[in-house]
Scaffold this motif. Structure first.
Motif, PDB file in Angstrom:
ATOM      1  N   ARG A 281      -7.853  -2.445  -3.562  1.00  0.00           N
ATOM      2  CA  ARG A 281      -8.195  -3.403  -2.484  1.00  0.00           C
ATOM      3  C   ARG A 281      -7.127  -3.402  -1.395  1.00  0.00           C
ATOM      4  N   ILE A 282      -5.864  -3.293  -1.802  1.00  0.00           N
ATOM      5  CA  ILE A 282      -4.798  -3.206  -0.804  1.00  0.00           C
ATOM      6  C   ILE A 282      -4.802  -1.837  -0.147  1.00  0.00           C
ATOM      7  N   ASP A 283      -5.009  -0.806  -0.958  1.00  0.00           N
ATOM      8  CA  ASP A 283      -5.064   0.562  -0.438  1.00  0.00           C
ATOM      9  C   ASP A 283      -6.169   0.695   0.606  1.00  0.00           C
ATOM     10  N   ALA A 284      -7.281   0.014   0.361  1.00  0.00           N
ATOM     11  CA  ALA A 284      -8.436   0.109   1.259  1.00  0.00           C
ATOM     12  C   ALA A 284      -8.184  -0.569   2.602  1.00  0.00           C
ATOM     13  N   LEU A 285      -7.158  -1.411   2.694  1.00  0.00           N
ATOM     14  CA  LEU A 285      -6.877  -2.099   3.953  1.00  0.00           C
ATOM     15  C   LEU A 285      -6.180  -1.203   4.968  1.00  0.00           C
ATOM     16  N   PHE A 286      -5.503  -0.146   4.492  1.00  0.00           N
ATOM     17  CA  PHE A 286      -4.728   0.694   5.405  1.00  0.00           C
ATOM     18  C   PHE A 286      -5.596   1.345   6.475  1.00  0.00           C
ATOM     19  N   ASP A 287      -6.609   2.110   6.040  1.00  0.00           N
ATOM     20  CA  ASP A 287      -7.412   2.876   7.000  1.00  0.00           C
ATOM     21  C   ASP A 287      -8.137   1.982   8.014  1.00  0.00           C
ATOM     22  N   PRO A 288      -8.867   0.914   7.571  1.00  0.00           N
ATOM     23  CA  PRO A 288      -9.536   0.067   8.576  1.00  0.00           C
ATOM     24  C   PRO A 288      -8.556  -0.543   9.577  1.00  0.00           C
ATOM     25  N   THR A 289      -7.405  -0.990   9.096  1.00  0.00           N
ATOM     26  CA  THR A 289      -6.419  -1.588  10.000  1.00  0.00           C
ATOM     27  C   THR A 289      -5.960  -0.577  11.032  1.00  0.00           C
ATOM     28  N   ILE A 290      -5.653   0.629  10.576  1.00  0.00           N
ATOM     29  CA  ILE A 290      -5.167   1.658  11.490  1.00  0.00           C
ATOM     30  C   ILE A 290      -6.272   2.105  12.437  1.00  0.00           C
ATOM     31  N   GLN A 291      -7.508   2.168  11.936  1.00  0.00           N
ATOM     32  CA  GLN A 291      -8.628   2.561  12.807  1.00  0.00           C
ATOM     33  C   GLN A 291      -8.829   1.544  13.931  1.00  0.00           C
ATOM     34  N   VAL A 292      -8.697   0.273  13.607  1.00  0.00           N
ATOM     35  CA  VAL A 292      -8.826  -0.768  14.637  1.00  0.00           C
ATOM     36  C   VAL A 292      -7.728  -0.605  15.686  1.00  0.00           C
ATOM     37  N   ILE A 293      -6.501  -0.337  15.212  1.00  0.00           N
ATOM     38  CA  ILE A 293      -5.381  -0.174  16.140  1.00  0.00           C
ATOM     39  C   ILE A 293      -5.568   1.081  16.990  1.00  0.00           C
ATOM     40  N   VAL A 294      -6.044   2.162  16.366  1.00  0.00           N
ATOM     41  CA  VAL A 294      -6.327   3.386  17.118  1.00  0.00           C
ATOM     42  C   VAL A 294      -7.408   3.125  18.162  1.00  0.00           C
ATOM     43  N   GLY A 295      -8.459   2.404  17.782  1.00  0.00           N
ATOM     44  CA  GLY A 295      -9.521   2.062  18.732  1.00  0.00           C
ATOM     45  C   GLY A 295      -8.987   1.249  19.898  1.00  0.00           C
ATOM     46  N   ALA A 296      -8.096   0.293  19.592  1.00  0.00           N
ATOM     47  CA  ALA A 296      -7.497  -0.521  20.659  1.00  0.00           C
ATOM     48  C   ALA A 296      -6.667   0.352  21.592  1.00  0.00           C
ATOM     49  N   SER A 297      -5.941   1.323  21.042  1.00  0.00           N
ATOM     50  CA  SER A 297      -5.136   2.229  21.862  1.00  0.00           C
ATOM     51  C   SER A 297      -6.021   3.067  22.780  1.00  0.00           C
ATOM     52  N   PHE A 298      -7.144   3.581  22.249  1.00  0.00           N
ATOM     53  CA  PHE A 298      -8.068   4.354  23.079  1.00  0.00           C
ATOM     54  C   PHE A 298      -8.672   3.497  24.184  1.00  0.00           C
ATOM     55  N   PHE A 299      -9.028   2.265  23.845  1.00  0.00           N
ATOM     56  CA  PHE A 299      -9.624   1.373  24.849  1.00  0.00           C
ATOM     57  C   PHE A 299      -8.632   1.133  25.995  1.00  0.00           C
ATOM     58  N   LEU A 300      -7.383   0.818  25.634  1.00  0.00           N
ATOM     59  CA  LEU A 300      -6.375   0.574  26.662  1.00  0.00           C
ATOM     60  C   LEU A 300      -6.097   1.836  27.463  1.00  0.00           C
ATOM     61  N   ALA A 301      -6.059   3.005  26.787  1.00  0.00           N
ATOM     62  CA  ALA A 301      -5.785   4.262  27.485  1.00  0.00           C
ATOM     63  C   ALA A 301      -6.872   4.570  28.515  1.00  0.00           C
ATOM     64  N   PHE A 302      -8.145   4.427  28.111  1.00  0.00           N
ATOM     65  CA  PHE A 302      -9.227   4.742  29.041  1.00  0.00           C
ATOM     66  C   PHE A 302      -9.367   3.683  30.131  1.00  0.00           C
ATOM     67  N   ALA A 303      -9.145   2.427  29.778  1.00  0.00           N
ATOM     68  CA  ALA A 303      -9.258   1.358  30.790  1.00  0.00           C
ATOM     69  C   ALA A 303      -8.189   1.520  31.858  1.00  0.00           C
ATOM     70  N   VAL A 304      -6.920   1.652  31.418  1.00  0.00           N
ATOM     71  CA  VAL A 304      -5.829   1.804  32.382  1.00  0.00           C
ATOM     72  C   VAL A 304      -5.912   3.168  33.069  1.00  0.00           C
TER      73      VAL A 304
END
Length: 584
Positions: free
Chosen positions: A239-262
């Motif tokens: 359950r803890i192991d499973a939290l890593f990928d979704p958390t990082i994917q959300v952060i990666v998505g946020a980085s892409f959104f900011l990169a394309f917006a700016v």
């Protein structure tokens, strides 16, 4: 990252392999910086209608050369890093095995076999993973991440780079939190696996008793409960192991959104070309792995740290029995002398032996008899230095056994214990266990002395018959006699028989003892037994009661005293007569 410091001793021994492997890994990351820039320039040429055939071919050739170069480099860094980690697991297993071989019976009374097996399998596997995937993800995430970020900031736009990396502190905080929780839960899961391992070991060894008492269903239920416990504790880890990928994917998505917006704003205001934004998006895609690897790294490191701590906890336990400083490596045989004032087992307050003193000349036989728990086996085990005596001493010739190396003491002794352990090998290999170079004639000779030769010839493949784990295919008497043959093959100065004739009849017992005596009387023999007929011929018989010598003398002397020995001997003789009469 403390586990990397703990493993620094190994990294130093494989310094060349790790250095070259890491340099190759960084080289792969460096080469990977060029394709995005080439693609970005390609987009700009297309947008401005300046694309030429020369540029296209140059781009294709450049990328075509990079691909095989990265292929070769990736192959060799994997060989170097993963090969080194295999060496680490081999070294740790050997170190653990050597350490366990030095431990006294006290250690094995406190530590379960299943737990020790888990240390040698799952725990060392987790440490090996730390030295491979851990080093890989650490170096790759840092090198790729820093190179890509530096390239984005220097060659494209530093403001856009900062905007895209704004979510990174959140990732660092969350993965650190997950890692701490994972460490605690993984330790618990490994402990549960040890319990399951121990249960399997116990059930397999005790399968005859389980079947005899009709407890198969209960044993299966117990195993099922432990299995469910392992599942639950590993699910807590998952359950803890499973939290890593979704958390990082959300952060990666946020980085892409900011990169394309700016980035879109910069393109509109002509602060950035479309090709630069394309290159930036590809570089940002290359950052996905370092981000994922960063979380993966915490996972691996925490598992490795928990397992490494478990292994180190075992390795840090000092052996109870060690060679003293300046111990002698060779002593001549001579009189065997016991001068034990008092011996107490570790962790106990009651004396197991009190005022036990005697001397045996070379070739003499000692009989040790008494009730169960009177100290017979203890007396023999002290000579093997399974435990050390604090108040008293034991001498072989003129030398105390505590001034001689363990190997040298045990070189003089052949021991047949109560628990006859046979290995999953042929009968011949079991007999030759102490002398692997023994010839078949020598093996058969001692088998005849132990009155087991005829039995062996009746086996399907004779001396080449596999006996099964712990000798499961043999009867109790056959296992005892094969163990005696194994000891006789060593041809040592001292032979110790610890109640090892209990599963043979009186006639076979007499034949075995006669075989031992037929060797010329040069071997000092100690026999601990409940069957007094086995020590009638002894030069000295000790009767132990509560760890003390209550009677001593030869058979005739003890019979004349009319004490415990005489009473028990006559009782056993009467039992033997009844048994013989019943057989007629």
């Amino acid at each position: 990252m403390h586990v990397f410091l703990d493993l620094m001793w190994f990294f130093k021994t494989r310094k060349k392999h790790y250095t070259i492997g890491i340099l190759l890994l960084i080289s792969v990351s460096f080469i990977g910086l060029f394709p995005p820039r080439i693609i970005g320039r390609f987009v700009d040429h297309v947008q401005h209608h300046t694309l030429t055939a020369q540029f296209v071919w140059l781009s294709v050739v450049s990328i075509g050369l990079m691909a095989p170069a990265m292929y070769v480099l990736r192959y060799y860094w994997r060989v170097l890093l993963f090969g080194s980690a295999i060496e680490l697991s081999t070294t740790l297993r050997l170190r653990l095995f050597q350490h366990l071989s030095k431990m006294s019976p006290t250690f094995y009374q406190k530590h379960r076999v299943g737990d020790l097996m888990a240390h040698a399998t799952n725990d060392i596997q987790a440490v090996e993973s730390t030295a491979t995937d851990g080093i890989l993800t650490l170096v790759d995430s840092i090198s790729t991440g820093l190179l890509v970020i530096a390239t984005m900031a220097v060659t494209i736009d530093w403001k856009l780079t900062i905007a895209a990396l704004l979510p990174m502190p959140i990732m660092a905080y969350t993965t650190s939190r997950y890692g701490n929780i994972l460490h605690r839960r993984f330790e618990v899961a490994q402990a549960a696996f040890s319990d399951l391992n121990d249960k399997v070991h116990e059930s397999v060894n005790g399968v005859r008793a389980i079947k005899a008492f009709g407890q198969e269903d209960n044993d299966i239920a117990s195993f099922s409960a432990l299995s469910q416990d392992v599942v639950q504790k590993n699910m807590a880890v998952a359950r803890i192991d499973a939290l890593f990928d979704p958390t990082i994917q959300v952060i990666v998505g946020a980085s892409f959104f900011l990169a394309f917006a700016v980035g879109a704003v910069f393109v509109v205001h002509h602060q950035l070309t479309l090709g630069d934004l394309t290159s930036f998006s590809i570089y940002l895609g290359q950052l996905i792995w370092p981000m994922l690897a960063f979380g993966f790294l915490f996972n691996i490191v925490e598992r490795g740290r928990a397992s490494h701590d478990r292994v180190q906890a075992i390795l840090s336990i000092a052996p109870d029995i060690v060679d003293p400083p300046h111990a002698l490596h060779h002593v001549e045989s001579g009189d065997l002398t016991y001068q034990i004032q008092r011996f107490v087992y570790p962790g106990s307050h009651d004396a197991a032996l009190l005022d036990v003193q005697f001397t045996l000349k070379p070739g003499q036989t000692l009989g040790v008899v008494g009730k169960t728990g009177s100290g017979k086996t203890t007396l023999l085990r002290l000579l093997l230095r399974e435990f050390d005596v604090d108040d008293g001493d034991i001498f072989i010739g003129e030398h105390t056994i505590y001034g001689v190396t363990l190997d040298e003491v045990r070189r003089h002794i052949a021991y047949v214990p109560q628990d006859h352990f046979l290995f999953s090998a042929s009968v011949a290999d079991n007999i030759a266990f102490g002398r692997f170079g023994a010839t078949r004639d020598e093996i058969e000779s001692v088998a005849k002395l132990a009155s087991v030769h005829d039995d062996i010839l009746g086996f399907p493949q004779g001396y080449d018959t596999l006996v099964g784990e712990r000798g499961v295919t043999l009867s109790g008497g056959q296992k005892q006699r094969i163990s005696i043959a194994r000891a006789l093959l060593l041809d040592t100065d001292i032979l110790m028989l610890d109640d090892c004739l209990s599963a043979v009849d009186a006639r076979t017992e007499a034949a075995i003892l006669a075989g031992i005596k037929s060797r010329g009387g040069r071997q000092t023999t100690l026999i601990a037994t409940h069957r007094l007929s086995a020590v009638e011929h002894a030069d000295l018989i000790l009767v132990l009661q509560g760890g003390r010598i209550s009677e001593r003398g030869t058979h005739s002397e003890l019979m004349a005293k009319r004490g415990w020995y005489a009473t028990m001997y006559e009782h056993q003789q009467l039992e033997a007569m009844v048994e013989q009469g019943g057989a007629v």
